[in-house]
Design an enzyme around this catalytic site. Structure first.
Site, short mmCIF file in Angstrom:
data_model
loop_
_atom_site.label_atom_id
_atom_site.label_comp_id
_atom_site.label_asym_id
_atom_site.label_seq_id
_atom_site.Cartn_x
_atom_site.Cartn_y
_atom_site.Cartn_z
N ALA A 181 -33.52 -29.17 33.66
CA ALA A 181 -33.55 -29.23 35.12
C ALA A 181 -34.28 -28.00 35.64
O ALA A 181 -33.79 -26.88 35.51
CB ALA A 181 -32.14 -29.28 35.67
N LEU A 215 -38.67 -27.19 36.21
CA LEU A 215 -39.85 -27.08 35.33
C LEU A 215 -40.83 -26.06 35.88
O LEU A 215 -42.02 -26.32 36.02
CB LEU A 215 -40.52 -28.44 35.17
CG LEU A 215 -39.76 -29.45 34.28
CD1 LEU A 215 -40.47 -30.80 34.31
CD2 LEU A 215 -39.65 -28.94 32.85
N THR A 238 -42.16 -21.88 35.37
CA THR A 238 -42.75 -21.20 34.22
C THR A 238 -41.83 -21.26 33.01
O THR A 238 -42.27 -21.54 31.89
CB THR A 238 -42.98 -19.70 34.55
OG1 THR A 238 -43.37 -19.60 35.91
CG2 THR A 238 -44.04 -19.10 33.66
N GLU A 251 -27.71 -16.61 27.54
CA GLU A 251 -28.44 -15.42 27.06
C GLU A 251 -29.55 -15.02 28.01
O GLU A 251 -29.81 -13.84 28.23
CB GLU A 251 -29.01 -15.70 25.66
CG GLU A 251 -29.74 -14.55 25.02
CD GLU A 251 -28.82 -13.36 24.75
OE1 GLU A 251 -28.86 -12.44 25.57
OE2 GLU A 251 -28.08 -13.36 23.75
N GLY A 285 -33.55 -11.02 30.23
CA GLY A 285 -34.59 -11.90 29.70
C GLY A 285 -34.55 -12.10 28.20
O GLY A 285 -33.60 -12.66 27.66
N LYS A 320 -26.77 -9.34 37.13
CA LYS A 320 -26.84 -9.23 35.67
C LYS A 320 -25.72 -8.31 35.16
O LYS A 320 -25.07 -8.60 34.16
CB LYS A 320 -28.21 -8.71 35.25
CG LYS A 320 -29.33 -9.69 35.57
CD LYS A 320 -30.69 -9.03 35.45
CE LYS A 320 -31.81 -10.00 35.81
NZ LYS A 320 -33.10 -9.30 35.99
#
Lengths: 448, 448
Positions: free
Chosen positions: B18, B20, B22, B139, B144, B215
């Site tokens: 779900a 699309l 980059t 993750e 990243g 984060k």
């Protein structure tokens, strides 16, 4: 409370530890201290039930009374009292190997920190594990507390690795760091390292690069999906590095590190361990003292670097316990991340075909024409020079203030990328020309 | 060949993507390219069977013809065609949340890169996953391509973490790096970052620290086994940092980084995001540009640092695929590494109780007694000063070569460890005394 109720229903993982040195004692201590947390993390308790070591009476700061004692690690491995053998004996053959084989053959899981064993027999042991439905986990075998095995095997599942390089031996990095920062000789730093417990009485295994090579062999296999091929590794140690090399490196914008490098090249998988010039600005150059670091270049993630302690009781035990926890959870996976039958036989990229920049330090006879003759030999071999630094030694200058005494003068050449073969060929000719007073120092430069 | 035989027997993992953009396009591309390797690594094939995005006709460089198309991500999540939803829509609520809840409620696994969703609803979603026997893996939500979630959840299973800190936002680190290296203003660097695609048109979310806070909230939970508590985070961004602050930091041996810090203190779990002075020699200080890094202090492993790309299609897809591979292998484990019921409600350590060193820059009226009055206020609050640097601005010096014009002069104080409360109290008094011309700049110093 929940865990107490659970532990009466769920079978605990029964662990046998073979080898109760610093790491073994730390593993037993942490498993006890973190009992509840680990049970919550793994969904079942982890219990040390049996141990084995050479001397039962040594004080290790842990209470052994609750554990079955085995004088023989192989008997421990065969014992029906354990589900998982933690092998911390060391050595590529002998009792360590027999104990691991015994455990795996009986379908028991094995967690080991033994790099020598894996470098020599890793693939055969993985086959044995596979055939018996047992786990073989070895996070602690490379780079101590740094989770590089898990990273290569699991976190980079979707990547093609192109290169891996790292500082995998704390002893060498400690020695090189002190040589650089304090201008000391290799011998002086080695003596200090031995005094501080960072180096063995016989330091050969560390300082000549063999320890790094064992670790590299394992990481290469994980990175490229190839069978372990430790014999293919080109190995050079750090004992020939001089304070002058470190000083010249500094002036030229480099540091010298003992690196293990594995790289996919046009000719195959290149595996090499040698002192390496790395740009001062690179992440790996910042790593000083006994710390280890590994950088991985891969197509999707681009570049990641993991830094941490490469040895010591706590850090190594941290890695051993991560493996035990994976075994307890049933998530340890395949030893090399894929079925052994899928591991490729690596094509060895011969060192002669290595391509890169070089630092060359020559002791050149201080007479007219010597430098020109050397430059000519380099040009004849199609080697382009990025820089030439010529410096009369202080001793020579004191002895002979006017110069031209004929005493050798250090000349340092930095080349652009060329082949090992070209460098070796040119240096043979330079040597035959009689312009140099001692064997050339050659240090490869690693690009970022 | 083996895999072909296997794939007809073993059920593939059917993935629905779900979103699309980059990252989504990179995930689909890599799953296709690495099909065989991933099947070998996971013991079963992984197949994208369905996708969803806003615009079906956009060219994404991938062939969508083999995938079922859904205009609505929630319908995709409910589809019997998929076993695992990869949620790359973003946003803490709305379709992303509904799609994830729909998938989990149906017992489908979820892999997500959505930090906002997890920071707001992570614990509730983990409960839902647990109740339905589904995996929830994330993750890619933090740092990243750096495998920090796996490291905290699995590799450090045997550790008690005492502190975690990191550079978690590439935009901010890029801006601070350029400000430092080129002496530019925040505004100029932000404009460049926007031009290069490193910053959004509305950069608030990044530069004011909220992205880092999301984060950090996730990593804090993993590190300390606590429920996510994003609202407890003290958040300051980098927009007030001036070239003078970076210059002074440099002279004093520091760099300025936007850090997310989570620490277990005497009063509870401290979570904070703010510009931070870090010693130039520290590993985290070496991290320049858009790169991210996380350092973890823990009792067994001591200190490890992970460095790598924190954003971008390839690196983020690398993390997403690692999660998908864990799901395919059945090794994804518990979302926060332990049952949700075991996660503790964290005790919030109030920022007023934070203890550490401080950098304070004041614009002091250039008249007799001002510096002495400030020093007195500090002493009254029991704040010890490590150094005081007073510098007349170049502009002031040009205008008034003899000095003593009354134009404000920057005065920088570096304190030894003290409390936030003491600093705030002393600065209020300094301000009330009328010696300073603008609000003080306060930057916390993070010890190594």
């Amino acid at each position: 409370m929940t865990m107490h109720a659970a532990s009466s229903e769920i079978r605990p993982l029964r662990v046998g530890i073979a080898g109760l040195g610093t790491v073994g004692a730390a593993v037993a201590g942490i498993l006890k201290r973190q009992e509840n947390a680990l049970a919550a993390r793994c969904g079942r308790p982890i219990r040390v039930t049996a141990v084995s070591a050479r001397n039962r009476n040594r004080d290790r700061g842990i209470d052994l009374s609750g554990f079955a004692w085995f004088d023989d690690p192989v008997a421990l491995a065969a014992s029906p009292e354990i589900d998982c053998l933690v092998e911390l004996i060391g050595g590529s053959d002998g009792p360590a190997k027999t104990a691991v084989e015994t455990a795996l053959s009986a379908g028991k899981h094995v967690v080991t920190a033994n790099k020598a064993l894996l470098a020599a027999h890793g693939v055969a042991l993985a086959e044995l594990a596979e055939a018996n439905g047992a786990a073989l986990a070895f996070e602690a075998s490379s780079a101590g507390g740094i989770p590089v095995v898990k990273t290569l095997r699991e976190a980079l599942s979707g990547n093609n690795v192109s290169r891996l390089y790292g500082i995998l031996n704390g002893t060498c990095n400690y020695i090189l760091s002190r040589m650089e920062l304090e201008g000391l000789t290799f011998e002086a730093c080695l003596k200090d390292a031995q005094r501080l417990g960072y180096a063995e009485a016989d330091p050969t295994f560390d300082v000549e690069g063999f320890d790094t090579a064992h670790k590299l062999a394992i990481l290469t296999s994980l990175a490229f999906g190839t069978k372990i091929d430790a014999e293919a590794i080109h190995v050079e140690g750090i004992s020939s590095i001089t304070p002058l090399d470190l000083k010249m490196a500094d002036e030229l914008g480099y540091r010298i590190k003992l690196l293990g490098v594995a790289e996919r090249t046009k000719t195959g998988i290149e595996q090499r361990v040698h002192p390496t010039m790395v740009p001062k600005s690179s992440a790996i150059a910042q790593v000083m003292g006994v710390t280890n670091a590994v950088t991985i270049d891969a197509d999707a993630v681009r570049e990641i670097t993991l830094v941490g302690p490469g040895a010591g009781g706590g850090p190594t035990a941290s890695a051993v316990i991560a493996d035990i926890a994976d075994v307890a959870r049933g998530t340890a996976g395949q030893p090399f991340g894929m079925p052994v039958a899928r591991l490729e036989q690596p094509t060895r990229a011969p060192m002669q075909r290595h391509e890169g920049g070089y630092y060359i330090r020559l002791a050149v006879a201080d007479r007219p024409g010597a430098a020109a003759a050397i430059a000519t030999r380099m040009a004849q071999a199609d080697i382009s020079l990025e820089s030439i630094v010529q410096r009369r030694s202080e001793i020579a200058a004191q002895r002979d203030p006017g110069g031209r005494s004929g005493a050798p003068v250090p000349v340092v050449l930095i080349t652009y990328a060329t082949s090992e073969q070209a460098i070796r060929g040119a240096l043979e000719k330079v040597s035959a020309d009689g312009h140099i007073a001692e064997a050339p120092q050659v240090i490869r430069i690693e690009r970022e």
